[in-house]
Design a protein around this motif. Sequence first.
Motif, short mmCIF file in Angstrom:
data_model
loop_
_atom_site.label_atom_id
_atom_site.label_comp_id
_atom_site.label_asym_id
_atom_site.label_seq_id
_atom_site.Cartn_x
_atom_site.Cartn_y
_atom_site.Cartn_z
N ASP A 41 -28.79 35.59 33.43
CA ASP A 41 -28.62 34.19 33.07
C ASP A 41 -29.38 33.28 34.04
N ARG A 84 -25.34 39.14 41.78
CA ARG A 84 -25.00 39.35 40.36
C ARG A 84 -25.30 40.81 40.01
N GLN A 138 -16.51 36.44 39.32
CA GLN A 138 -16.40 35.97 37.93
C GLN A 138 -17.12 36.98 37.03
N LYS A 140 -19.08 37.13 33.65
CA LYS A 140 -19.68 36.16 32.72
C LYS A 140 -20.38 36.89 31.57
N GLU A 175 -22.07 41.72 29.88
CA GLU A 175 -21.38 40.96 30.92
C GLU A 175 -22.01 41.26 32.28
#
Length: 225
Positions: A23, A176, A205, A207, A219
């Motif tokens: 992302d 990430r 988190q 996402k 994800e």
Amino acid sequence: MAFKLNGVVPWGRTRNEYEKMFDLTEADRNKRIIGFGDGPASFNAEMYAMGKHVISLDPIYQFTTAQLQKRIGETCVEVIAQTKANQGNFVWDTIKSVNQLQEIRMGAMTRFLADYELGLAQKRYVAHSLPGKTDFTDNEFELGLCSHFLLLYAGLGLDFHKAAINEMMRICKEVRIFPILTLNGQKPDFLAEFLFFLNKDYQTQIKTVGYEFQKGGNEMLVIVK
Ligand SMILES: C[S@@+](CC[C@H](N)C(=O)[O-])C[C@H]1O[C@@H](n2cnc3c(N)ncnc32)[C@H](O)[C@@H]1O
């Protein structure tokens, strides 16, 4: 233990895939980025061509261009045969066929190989095995990306994951990880325990992102200091 080339499965994704998996925004692209286990992905080469700076870390960078090229050829035959045999485990909407998958992957790895010697000279490709300590300073990177290595290789075990993430979070403000699936397409058995460990020191988190090739693999895990 020595890292043996014939035990390596070099298989690389493109910048476009990294952007979707993680992302990435324009602000992210301008961050100081390190890729953990980047292998023969073309993310670093393509970012460099855009004037961005990425450092990639992987034990395969101890090998020569010729050695990697040979191993990539061997791996391609094996991985494509396995993918053909297990087509039902993948989503074929963006990548339409096994042939197209082969074209995209080989295109990425050819791009990587063309950039490899320059990138080694510029220290953009750093030969290193996690969880060993790197030479980077605390918080040297704003963003660390880990595509198809941690969690996917759940067989490395929880202790390996804890030690690796400790070093990754020492040198990065944010990491990430994509996907949150093992090679078998399942959530890693130790995921809850790993998240519990991370949540002691960091914010985490999960996402949903706009990339899914392994079924259910859409994800990423975001870990922030
Ligand atoms: C499936 S490939 C993924 C390559 C790339 N990140 C991508 O998504 O296209 C997994 C990579 O993890 C690397 N790797 C394996 N063990 C590692 C370790 N201990 N430390 C860092 N990287 C490792 C492998 O060499 C390989 O390049």
